[in-house]
Design a protein around this motif. Structure first.
Motif, PDB file in Angstrom:
ATOM      1  N   ASP A   1       9.552  -9.117  10.800  1.00  0.00           N
ATOM      2  CA  ASP A   1       9.658  -9.947  11.987  1.00  0.00           C
ATOM      3  C   ASP A   1       8.609 -11.036  11.930  1.00  0.00           C
ATOM      4  O   ASP A   1       7.454 -10.756  11.575  1.00  0.00           O
ATOM      5  CB  ASP A   1       9.341  -9.096  13.239  1.00  0.00           C
ATOM      6  CG  ASP A   1      10.566  -8.441  13.795  1.00  0.00           C
ATOM      7  OD1 ASP A   1      11.646  -9.041  13.718  1.00  0.00           O
ATOM      8  OD2 ASP A   1      10.428  -7.309  14.321  1.00  0.00           O
TER       9      ASP A   1
ATOM     10  N   ALA B   1      -1.145  -7.698   9.900  1.00  0.00           N
ATOM     11  CA  ALA B   1      -2.203  -6.697  10.071  1.00  0.00           C
ATOM     12  C   ALA B   1      -1.626  -5.289   9.913  1.00  0.00           C
ATOM     13  O   ALA B   1      -2.256  -4.410   9.318  1.00  0.00           O
ATOM     14  CB  ALA B   1      -2.856  -6.836  11.438  1.00  0.00           C
ATOM     15  N   ARG B   2      -0.427  -5.076  10.437  1.00  0.00           N
ATOM     16  CA  ARG B   2       0.191  -3.748  10.307  1.00  0.00           C
ATOM     17  C   ARG B   2       0.437  -3.400   8.846  1.00  0.00           C
ATOM     18  O   ARG B   2       0.167  -2.282   8.401  1.00  0.00           O
ATOM     19  CB  ARG B   2       1.537  -3.710  11.034  1.00  0.00           C
ATOM     20  CG  ARG B   2       1.409  -3.661  12.541  1.00  0.00           C
ATOM     21  CD  ARG B   2       2.786  -3.659  13.175  1.00  0.00           C
ATOM     22  NE  ARG B   2       2.729  -4.229  14.510  1.00  0.00           N
ATOM     23  CZ  ARG B   2       2.454  -3.511  15.603  1.00  0.00           C
ATOM     24  NH1 ARG B   2       2.246  -2.218  15.527  1.00  0.00           N
ATOM     25  NH2 ARG B   2       2.379  -4.107  16.778  1.00  0.00           N
TER      26      ARG B   2
ATOM     27  N   ARG C   1      -4.965   1.779   4.374  1.00  0.00           N
ATOM     28  CA  ARG C   1      -5.254   3.094   4.937  1.00  0.00           C
ATOM     29  C   ARG C   1      -4.778   4.204   4.022  1.00  0.00           C
ATOM     30  O   ARG C   1      -5.399   5.249   3.906  1.00  0.00           O
ATOM     31  CB  ARG C   1      -4.563   3.206   6.288  1.00  0.00           C
ATOM     32  CG  ARG C   1      -4.844   4.453   7.040  1.00  0.00           C
ATOM     33  CD  ARG C   1      -4.394   4.320   8.477  1.00  0.00           C
ATOM     34  NE  ARG C   1      -2.966   4.481   8.684  1.00  0.00           N
ATOM     35  CZ  ARG C   1      -2.122   3.526   9.008  1.00  0.00           C
ATOM     36  NH1 ARG C   1      -2.545   2.290   9.132  1.00  0.00           N
ATOM     37  NH2 ARG C   1      -0.843   3.768   9.184  1.00  0.00           N
ATOM     38  N   ARG C   2      -3.671   3.987   3.373  1.00  0.00           N
ATOM     39  CA  ARG C   2      -3.150   5.029   2.492  1.00  0.00           C
ATOM     40  C   ARG C   2      -3.772   4.927   1.104  1.00  0.00           C
ATOM     41  O   ARG C   2      -3.334   5.592   0.169  1.00  0.00           O
ATOM     42  CB  ARG C   2      -1.630   4.956   2.436  1.00  0.00           C
ATOM     43  CG  ARG C   2      -1.034   5.107   3.833  1.00  0.00           C
ATOM     44  CD  ARG C   2       0.115   6.078   3.909  1.00  0.00           C
ATOM     45  NE  ARG C   2       0.465   6.319   5.292  1.00  0.00           N
ATOM     46  CZ  ARG C   2       0.588   7.525   5.849  1.00  0.00           C
ATOM     47  NH1 ARG C   2       0.392   8.602   5.127  1.00  0.00           N
ATOM     48  NH2 ARG C   2       0.909   7.653   7.110  1.00  0.00           N
TER      49      ARG C   2
ATOM     50  N   ARG D   1      12.234 -14.466  10.974  1.00  0.00           N
ATOM     51  CA  ARG D   1      11.721 -13.576   9.925  1.00  0.00           C
ATOM     52  C   ARG D   1      10.661 -14.252   9.068  1.00  0.00           C
ATOM     53  O   ARG D   1      10.697 -15.449   8.866  1.00  0.00           O
ATOM     54  CB  ARG D   1      12.868 -13.174   8.985  1.00  0.00           C
ATOM     55  CG  ARG D   1      14.057 -12.635   9.715  1.00  0.00           C
ATOM     56  CD  ARG D   1      14.308 -11.212   9.356  1.00  0.00           C
ATOM     57  NE  ARG D   1      15.377 -10.727  10.186  1.00  0.00           N
ATOM     58  CZ  ARG D   1      16.426 -10.058   9.711  1.00  0.00           C
ATOM     59  NH1 ARG D   1      16.511  -9.821   8.412  1.00  0.00           N
ATOM     60  NH2 ARG D   1      17.339  -9.614  10.527  1.00  0.00           N
TER      61      ARG D   1
ATOM     62  N   GLN E   1       6.156   5.824  -2.133  1.00  0.00           N
ATOM     63  CA  GLN E   1       5.565   6.258  -0.871  1.00  0.00           C
ATOM     64  C   GLN E   1       5.175   5.041  -0.015  1.00  0.00           C
ATOM     65  O   GLN E   1       5.448   4.997   1.179  1.00  0.00           O
ATOM     66  CB  GLN E   1       4.363   7.176  -1.176  1.00  0.00           C
ATOM     67  CG  GLN E   1       3.626   7.746   0.003  1.00  0.00           C
ATOM     68  CD  GLN E   1       4.467   8.546   0.997  1.00  0.00           C
ATOM     69  OE1 GLN E   1       4.165   8.540   2.183  1.00  0.00           O
ATOM     70  NE2 GLN E   1       5.510   9.216   0.567  1.00  0.00           N
TER      71      GLN E   1
ATOM     72  N   LYS F   1       8.302   3.595   1.496  1.00  0.00           N
ATOM     73  CA  LYS F   1       8.804   4.389   2.629  1.00  0.00           C
ATOM     74  C   LYS F   1       7.936   4.186   3.858  1.00  0.00           C
ATOM     75  O   LYS F   1       8.426   4.076   4.978  1.00  0.00           O
ATOM     76  CB  LYS F   1       8.802   5.872   2.267  1.00  0.00           C
ATOM     77  CG  LYS F   1       9.934   6.278   1.326  1.00  0.00           C
ATOM     78  CD  LYS F   1       9.722   7.727   0.944  1.00  0.00           C
ATOM     79  CE  LYS F   1      10.903   8.341   0.248  1.00  0.00           C
ATOM     80  NZ  LYS F   1      10.596   9.743  -0.132  1.00  0.00           N
ATOM     81  N   GLN F   2       6.626   4.151   3.664  1.00  0.00           N
ATOM     82  CA  GLN F   2       5.733   3.961   4.804  1.00  0.00           C
ATOM     83  C   GLN F   2       5.938   2.580   5.413  1.00  0.00           C
ATOM     84  O   GLN F   2       5.942   2.420   6.630  1.00  0.00           O
ATOM     85  CB  GLN F   2       4.270   4.154   4.401  1.00  0.00           C
ATOM     86  CG  GLN F   2       3.910   5.581   3.962  1.00  0.00           C
ATOM     87  CD  GLN F   2       3.943   6.586   5.102  1.00  0.00           C
ATOM     88  OE1 GLN F   2       4.006   6.221   6.277  1.00  0.00           O
ATOM     89  NE2 GLN F   2       3.929   7.866   4.764  1.00  0.00           N
TER      90      GLN F   2
ATOM     91  N   LYS G   1       8.883   2.350   7.601  1.00  0.00           N
ATOM     92  CA  LYS G   1       8.735   2.990   8.915  1.00  0.00           C
ATOM     93  C   LYS G   1       8.220   2.026   9.967  1.00  0.00           C
ATOM     94  O   LYS G   1       8.396   2.260  11.151  1.00  0.00           O
ATOM     95  CB  LYS G   1       7.742   4.150   8.804  1.00  0.00           C
ATOM     96  CG  LYS G   1       8.385   5.448   8.411  1.00  0.00           C
ATOM     97  CD  LYS G   1       7.342   6.494   8.145  1.00  0.00           C
ATOM     98  CE  LYS G   1       6.668   7.028   9.391  1.00  0.00           C
ATOM     99  NZ  LYS G   1       5.855   8.221   9.062  1.00  0.00           N
TER     100      LYS G   1
ATOM    101  N   ILE H   1       8.151  -0.678  12.523  1.00  0.00           N
ATOM    102  CA  ILE H   1       9.291  -1.170  13.307  1.00  0.00           C
ATOM    103  C   ILE H   1       9.571  -2.638  12.988  1.00  0.00           C
ATOM    104  O   ILE H   1      10.702  -3.085  13.056  1.00  0.00           O
ATOM    105  CB  ILE H   1       9.015  -0.994  14.826  1.00  0.00           C
ATOM    106  CG1 ILE H   1       8.556   0.431  15.140  1.00  0.00           C
ATOM    107  CG2 ILE H   1      10.212  -1.401  15.665  1.00  0.00           C
ATOM    108  CD1 ILE H   1       9.568   1.516  15.015  1.00  0.00           C
ATOM    109  N   ASN H   2       8.548  -3.396  12.612  1.00  0.00           N
ATOM    110  CA  ASN H   2       8.752  -4.819  12.346  1.00  0.00           C
ATOM    111  C   ASN H   2       9.206  -5.120  10.924  1.00  0.00           C
ATOM    112  O   ASN H   2       9.371  -6.280  10.568  1.00  0.00           O
ATOM    113  CB  ASN H   2       7.458  -5.604  12.608  1.00  0.00           C
ATOM    114  CG  ASN H   2       7.032  -5.531  14.056  1.00  0.00           C
ATOM    115  OD1 ASN H   2       5.929  -5.088  14.354  1.00  0.00           O
ATOM    116  ND2 ASN H   2       7.896  -5.943  14.956  1.00  0.00           N
ATOM    117  N   VAL H   3       9.387  -4.099  10.118  1.00  0.00           N
ATOM    118  CA  VAL H   3       9.799  -4.340   8.732  1.00  0.00           C
ATOM    119  C   VAL H   3      11.308  -4.116   8.588  1.00  0.00           C
ATOM    120  O   VAL H   3      11.832  -3.085   8.982  1.00  0.00           O
ATOM    121  CB  VAL H   3       9.019  -3.417   7.768  1.00  0.00           C
ATOM    122  CG1 VAL H   3       9.605  -3.468   6.359  1.00  0.00           C
ATOM    123  CG2 VAL H   3       7.553  -3.793   7.754  1.00  0.00           C
ATOM    124  N   TYR H   4      11.987  -5.119   8.029  1.00  0.00           N
ATOM    125  CA  TYR H   4      13.443  -5.008   7.844  1.00  0.00           C
ATOM    126  C   TYR H   4      13.801  -4.369   6.515  1.00  0.00           C
ATOM    127  O   TYR H   4      14.707  -3.564   6.409  1.00  0.00           O
ATOM    128  CB  TYR H   4      14.086  -6.397   7.860  1.00  0.00           C
ATOM    129  CG  TYR H   4      14.122  -6.975   9.230  1.00  0.00           C
ATOM    130  CD1 TYR H   4      15.211  -6.752  10.056  1.00  0.00           C
ATOM    131  CD2 TYR H   4      13.053  -7.714   9.713  1.00  0.00           C
ATOM    132  CE1 TYR H   4      15.235  -7.261  11.332  1.00  0.00           C
ATOM    133  CE2 TYR H   4      13.072  -8.221  10.987  1.00  0.00           C
ATOM    134  CZ  TYR H   4      14.162  -7.992  11.799  1.00  0.00           C
ATOM    135  OH  TYR H   4      14.183  -8.484  13.067  1.00  0.00           O
TER     136      TYR H   4
END
Ligand SMILES: Cc1ncc(C[n+]2csc(CCOP(=O)(O)OP(=O)(O)O)c2C)c(N)n1
Lengths: 595, 157
Positions: B10, B17-18, B25-26, B43, B59, B62-63, B66, B68-71
């Motif tokens: 989006d 930042a997300r 973080r991972r 977009r 991984q 997949k993360q 998850k 919400i803003n990623v298409y």
């Protein structure tokens, strides 16, 4: 369908219609937000006001549908909403002010996130014009909570408040549930003349959880289940959030497959069933851990192979092929490779597997394996040496278990030894009746969570099992519970120390008890009474049973304070990073010599 | 090994930042990140190069999905694709060496974009290999500064 179970959907709340009667009305931003919460089906909000939430609270003042519970600390507001959500399956809701009010919610949000609990947290924020200027009580709430939310919003346009609420409730409650934060700058809340529009339906292009499992993989699992010689079902909290208990029972009974549950899965399968081996993992049942050690097929459902369940990664179920159902694709293969991965909702997928199995004659082929497993259950129960000199916590919980059989009871726990004893000695036969912070292990969860559960079910008996450390982390909520006339019962197992940490120091650090003994703990009975509670203090162990009855029979909130010795440890215990073969304190009942 | 992820998101504040937060973080290391608008104004597109093996990238993918803003997230590394990077080299160049550097640049189809008393700035685009080769040659003259855009990539066809 799954969302039925969550029962929170606007269309359900309003009896099927999905179009809000308020659409098109002009109101303030704050009224939009409050109206949207009503349209989302919210009944109870847990919260705490402040400067940048003034307008929101002012709009709330006029709401006839929403009940607000004024907590004494914002962390407790989130735990209470979390407890409410765990007990009901609905989305819990929190409203707090900006800055410290907002940051106080962080531990609550992290707790809900780790256990996939649906909660929507609305935080006041400084006005948009001063955002980013370090204004009074500004904190970057979406930034602070980034790693511990399912999603978050910083609303910048008052006309989007209602649709944001709708989206937040949709996201929190569907797919893998989780917390969602909505940060609302105070100028948006104050803005007047905003046209209210609650969406009839939430559609998010980039968010479409998969509910139905892939048909080929469903067939594969069915085949694997039929042919497995030593199968075990490893069931987690996902069964509960999906409402899949009935399907789980069908499957396990039809093929006679034993079930091991996680702490979060406790209650997803009746614990008095012979096929339920109890909790697996660090302080879990030996039968469950042995069964997983020797299994040739593990069917993991709605669970994430967490280290507290599996012990040393790589040594968990070493001989087993694994099938794994999860609604979150990222969990599949994260900690353990899945031979048969199925992305989907546990209830939907399990129903499909049961359907597939029914196509042919079902003949359980596990009798030899079950005989072995049930022998383990008999030989290695949770047990303790009875002793007359002092009250034993295990005994207290056995009694509580028997006494709460008579009517519906919801248990919440805090974190520590008392939590593990509770999970070992209490039999939970229904989902959503054993509420415990598993993933985060948050001390201070139990009391506010009990408050949330009691508000959702005023007629149920709600008992919080806690320790002297944990209780003092949110003890202020005794005031909220008293003020709201909630008959919560608290069982305090007081060892005058941080028992669980003390136990680790005893076992692994040669008894170097660094900062785990308390000095100056209060007189808990006096304290409870000061909060308007009744309190029982057990002094004579002979009176244990009668006092427990008196305590449970109290009409209002009541504390039962029982002092236990520090020497009581939680067993069995698999030391961190080890396997069940290294477990300490496995019981041996009636096993032959030399076995 | 470096892997190239192509991510559609989006076009909203905070989305970068997300993504960056999640990846770090991972514990995955981001080598480069290039963000831009797309043909669709709602977009944005991110090309992210991470240093990780295939399992880890799966991984991460997949993360990221998850969020919400990623298409959409695709791993272009093994797919038929074109990738490019833009580099600006500021090279020490006394008057006597200018000719050589300009000649070198033209072999790489690079351009001189700034000339000063004792430096030349060269703009070059291309694959990582080509740009590295160029860097090695320019090194002989003394590179004062290198700024790279980070890789961008697009599937063929
Ligand atoms: C908020 C928080 N701080 C610290 C810990 C670490 N911790 C885990 S169990 C425990 C001791 C708990 O003591 P108490 O509540 O008295 O329970 P007991 O183990 O004695 O039954 C501590 C400190 C934690 N889980 N949560």
């Amino acid at each position: 369908m799954w969302c039925k179970l969550t029962g929170v959907y606007a269309d359900e709340a309003k009896g099927g219609s999905t179009v809000s009667e308020h659409n098109g009305k002009k109101m303030t931003g704050a009224q939009c937000l409050i109206t949207a919460l009503e349209d989302a089906g919210v009944e109870t909000i847990f919260g705490y006001p402040g400067g940048h939430a003034l307008a929101l609270y002012d709009a709330l003042y006029d709401s006839e549908k929403l009940t607000h519970v004024l907590v004494r600390h914002e962390q407790a507001a989130v735990h209470a909403a979390d407890g409410y959500a765990r007990a009901t399956g609905k989305v819990g809701c929190v409203l707090v002010t900006s800055g410290p009010g907002a940051t106080n919610t962080v531990t609550g949000i992290a707790t809900a996130c780790m256990d996939s609990i649906p909660v929507v947290i609305i935080t006041g924020q400084v006005p948009t014009v001063v955002l980013g200027s370090d204004a009074f009580q500004e904190s970057d709430m979406t930034g602070v909570t980034l790693p511990i939310v399912k999603h978050s919003y910083l609303v910048k346009d008052a006309s989007e408040l209602a649709s944001t609420v709708a989206q937040a409730f949709h996201i929190a409650s569907t797919g893998r549930p989780g917390p969602v934060v909505i940060d609302v700058p105070s100028d948006l809340a104050r803005k007047s003349g905003v046209v209210y529009k609650y969406p009839d339906e939430v559609k998010l292009q980039s968010y479409k959880p998969t509910y139905k499992g892939n048909a080929r993989q469903v067939k594969q699992v069915a085949r694997a289940l039929r042919t497995a010689k030593r199968p075990v079902i490893y069931a987690g909290g996902g069964i509960i959030s999906s409402g899949a208990s009935k399907e789980l029972a069908q499957l396990s009974e039809m093929l006679r497959i034993p079930v091991a549950t996680t702490l979060e899965g406790k209650g997803c399968y009746p614990e008095d069933s012979e096929l339920n081996l109890g909790m697996l993992g660090m302080h879990g049942s030996t039968a469950a851990n042995f069964a997983l050690r020797d299994a040739d097929f593990v069917f993991a459902i709605g669970t994430r192979f967490s280290d507290r369940s599996t012990g040393r990664p790589g040594a968990f179920a070493p001989h087993a092929r694994v099938a794994h159902i999860d609604i979150d694709p990222a969990e599949i293969g994260k900690n353990r490779k899945a031979d048969i991965p199925i992305v989907g909702d546990a209830k939907t997928v399990l129903a499909a597997i049961v359907g597939e199995l029914k196509k042919e004659d079902v003949k359980p082929a596990t009798e030899a394996w079950l005989t072995q497993v049930l022998t383990w259950v008999r030989e290695h129960p949770f047990a303790y040496e009875p002793c007359e000199d002092h009250v034993q916590p295990q005994r207290v919980l056995e009694l509580l278990d028997a006494m709460t059989n008579d009517r519906d009871t919801i248990i919440t726990t805090d974190v520590g030894q008392h939590q593990m004893w509770a999970s070992q000695y209490l039999h939970t036969d229904r989902p959503r009746t054993f509420l415990s912070s598993g993933g985060a292990g948050t001390m201070g969860f139990g009391l506010p969570a009990a408050m949330g559960a009691q508000i959702a079910f005023p007629k149920s008996r709600v008992v919080c099992i806690t320790g002297d450390g944990s209780l003092q982390m949110n003890i202020q909520e005794m005031a909220t519970i008293h003020g709201n006339k909630l008959p919560v019962k608290v069982l305090l197992l007081d060892n005058n120390c941080l028992g669980m940490v003390h136990q680790m120091q005893e076992l692994f650090l040669e008894g170097r008890y660094s900062e785990t003994d308390f000095f100056g703990n209060p007189d808990f009975a006096m304290l409870a009474r000061a909060f308007g509670w009744s309190a029982f203090e057990l002094e004579n162990p002979q009176e244990l049973e009668s006092m427990m009855h008196a305590w449970l029979d109290e009409e209002g909130p009541s504390l039962l304070w029982i002092k236990i010795p520090v020497s009581e440890d939680v067993f069995p215990m698999i030391p961190e990073g080890k396997t069940v073969d290294d477990a300490i304190g496995i019981t041996n009942v009636g096993a032959k010599e030399g076995e | 090994m470096s892997r190239i992820l192509s991510i559609w998101v989006d076009n909203k504040p905070g989305v970068l930042a997300r993504i960056a937060g999640l990846v770090s973080r991972r514990g995955f290391n981001i080598e480069s990140l290039a963000v831009s608008d797309t043909e669709d104004t709602t977009r944005s597109h991110v090309t992210m190069v991470v240093d990780a093996d295939e399992i880890i990238v799966e991984q991460v993918t997949k993360q990221l999905n998850k969020l919400i803003n990623v298409y959409k997230v695709s791993d272009l590394t093994d797919a038929d694709h074109i990738d490019r990077e833009l580099v600006l080299f500021k090279v020490s160049a006394e008057a006597a060496q200018r000719g050589e550097i300009i000649e070198l640049a033209s072999i790489f189809r690079a351009r001189i974009v700034d000339v000063a008393a004792n430096t030349l700035t060269v703009e070059a685009t291309g694959t990582t290999d080509k740009l590295e080769a160029m860097e090695n040659l320019l090194d002989a003259y003394g590179i004062k500064e290198i700024i790279r855009s980070g890789k961008i990539a697009i599937p063929r066809g």
